[in-house]
Design an enzyme around this catalytic site. Structure first.
Site, PDB file in Angstrom:
ATOM      1  N   GLU A 151      -1.356  -6.302   5.411  1.00 24.52           N
ATOM      2  CA  GLU A 151      -2.448  -7.022   4.718  1.00 24.52           C
ATOM      3  C   GLU A 151      -0.639  -7.371   2.990  1.00 24.52           C
ATOM      4  O   GLU A 151      -1.097  -8.303   3.151  1.00 24.52           O
ATOM      5  CB  GLU A 151      -3.024  -5.702   3.022  1.00 24.52           C
ATOM      6  CG  GLU A 151      -4.505  -4.976   4.436  1.00 24.52           C
ATOM      7  CD  GLU A 151      -5.142  -4.725   3.306  1.00 24.52           C
ATOM      8  OE1 GLU A 151      -5.230  -4.936   2.576  1.00 24.52           O
ATOM      9  OE2 GLU A 151      -5.894  -3.736   4.095  1.00 24.52           O
ATOM     10  N   SER A 186      -1.853  -2.245  -4.266  1.00 26.99           N
ATOM     11  CA  SER A 186      -1.127  -1.762  -3.538  1.00 26.99           C
ATOM     12  C   SER A 186      -0.833  -3.588  -3.129  1.00 26.99           C
ATOM     13  O   SER A 186       0.572  -4.088  -2.993  1.00 26.99           O
ATOM     14  CB  SER A 186      -0.692  -1.321  -2.151  1.00 26.99           C
ATOM     15  OG  SER A 186      -1.807  -1.636  -1.569  1.00 26.99           O
ATOM     16  N   ASN A 243      -9.465 -14.721  -1.432  1.00 28.78           N
ATOM     17  CA  ASN A 243      -9.308 -12.429  -1.526  1.00 28.78           C
ATOM     18  C   ASN A 243      -8.366 -12.098  -0.056  1.00 28.78           C
ATOM     19  O   ASN A 243      -8.726 -12.607   0.565  1.00 28.78           O
ATOM     20  CB  ASN A 243     -10.870 -11.826  -1.105  1.00 28.78           C
ATOM     21  CG  ASN A 243     -10.925 -10.758  -0.815  1.00 28.78           C
ATOM     22  OD1 ASN A 243     -11.359 -10.369  -1.292  1.00 28.78           O
ATOM     23  ND2 ASN A 243     -12.518 -10.542  -0.258  1.00 28.78           N
ATOM     24  N   HIS A 261      -9.193  -8.918   3.153  1.00 31.51           N
ATOM     25  CA  HIS A 261     -10.505  -7.977   3.583  1.00 31.51           C
ATOM     26  C   HIS A 261      -9.687  -7.196   4.780  1.00 31.51           C
ATOM     27  O   HIS A 261      -9.028  -7.868   6.021  1.00 31.51           O
ATOM     28  CB  HIS A 261     -11.106  -8.741   3.886  1.00 31.51           C
ATOM     29  CG  HIS A 261     -12.575  -7.757   4.643  1.00 31.51           C
ATOM     30  ND1 HIS A 261     -13.667  -7.480   4.009  1.00 31.51           N
ATOM     31  CD2 HIS A 261     -12.898  -8.031   5.865  1.00 31.51           C
ATOM     32  CE1 HIS A 261     -14.004  -6.739   4.458  1.00 31.51           C
ATOM     33  NE2 HIS A 261     -14.104  -6.866   5.866  1.00 31.51           N
TER      34      HIS A 261
HETATM   35  C1  GRF Z   1      -7.778  -3.197   0.707  1.00 33.57           C
HETATM   36  O1  GRF Z   1      -7.201  -2.840   1.919  1.00 33.57           O
HETATM   37  C2  GRF Z   1      -8.007  -4.812   0.835  1.00 33.57           C
HETATM   38  O2  GRF Z   1      -8.178  -5.051   2.202  1.00 33.57           O
HETATM   39  C3  GRF Z   1      -9.681  -4.516  -0.126  1.00 33.57           C
HETATM   40  O3  GRF Z   1      -9.458  -3.619  -0.540  1.00 33.57           O
HETATM   41  C4  GRF Z   1      -8.660  -2.329  -0.357  1.00 33.57           C
HETATM   42  C5  GRF Z   1      -7.595  -2.571  -1.717  1.00 33.57           C
HETATM   43  O4  GRF Z   1      -5.980  -2.300  -2.133  1.00 33.57           O
HETATM   44  N1  GRF Z   1     -10.004  -5.558  -0.205  1.00 33.57           N
HETATM   45  P1  GRF Z   1      -5.076  -2.306  -2.947  1.00 33.57           P
HETATM   46  O5  GRF Z   1      -5.957  -1.610  -3.876  1.00 33.57           O
HETATM   47  O6  GRF Z   1      -4.295  -3.531  -2.615  1.00 33.57           O
HETATM   48  O7  GRF Z   1      -4.036  -0.898  -2.537  1.00 33.57           O
END
Ligand code: GRF
Length: 185
Positions: free
Chosen positions: A173, A12, A106, A108
């Site tokens: 995010e 996502s 990255n 997180h």
């Molecule tokens: C997210 O929560 C990110 O912060 C973590 O892994 C998850 C990845 O989600 N590192 P997606 O695959 O981008 O939906």
């Protein structure tokens, strides 16, 4: 800005980056998408959207170094300015980080340096913090460390579960990753 995306799952964050580029909100070109998981939904999206996409399954390699060597070979050919780890569930070796020093990002799902590692949202609930969020940072040799580029805060509600908190953090995010990349571009 030439961008490579590495992912292992849902994708996502990758989709948010893709959408921002499509809408003209981020001036970047995704030059390759690499997954270590053939069944990653994010990889299916990458193919659908026509990106140069590669499955490099770590289980097919005898060592971490051998797997990374193949990832690096593909990356070096794609000549990215930046590499976005978007739910890439593999630790990078020191030599990988050195090769692309200050060019690997990255995301997180916590306000680092709180709650590094897996299940960051569950860690936040267990600790009883009232505010959590997400962090986009440059990758160094340590897990979920390295200079912070963008953070977005999310309130933790009394009735939150790890899942409900994760869902609200995820919304932030997507904004945070695009904001960080926009800064760099
Ligand atoms: C997210 O929560 C990110 O912060 C973590 O892994 C998850 C990845 O989600 N590192 P997606 O695959 O981008 O939906």
């Amino acid at each position: 800005m030439r961008l490579a995306v590495l992912l292992s799952g849902r994708g996502s964050n990758f989709e948010a980056i893709h959408n921002a580029i499509e809408r003209g909100e981020l001036h970047a070109e995704i030059v390759c998408v690499i997954t270590n998981r053939p069944d990653a939904p994010g990889y299916q999206c990458a193919r659908k959207w026509g990106y140069d996409s590669y499955v490099i399954d770590h289980r097919q390699f005898a060592t971490r170094e051998a797997h990374e060597a193949e990832v690096l070979r593909v990356l070096d050919q794609a000549r990215p300015d930046y590499i976005a780890l978007a739910g890439y569930m593999r630790l990078l070796t020191r030599s990988f980080v050195e090769r692309y020093r200050n060019r690997i990002l990255n995301i997180h799902p916590s306000l680092l340096p709180s709650f590094p590692g897996v299940d960051a949202q569950a860690q936040a609930i267990a600790h009883g913090v009232k505010i959590s969020g997400c962090t986009v940072h440059l990758v160094d040799e340590n897990l979920d460390a390295g200079p912070i580029l963008v953070q977005r805060a999310v309130e933790v509600r009394d009735d939150d579960t790890a899942e409900s908190l994760a869902a609200r953090i995820l919304v932030e995010e997507h904004k945070a990753y695009v904001e960080a990349l926009r800064k760099l571009s």
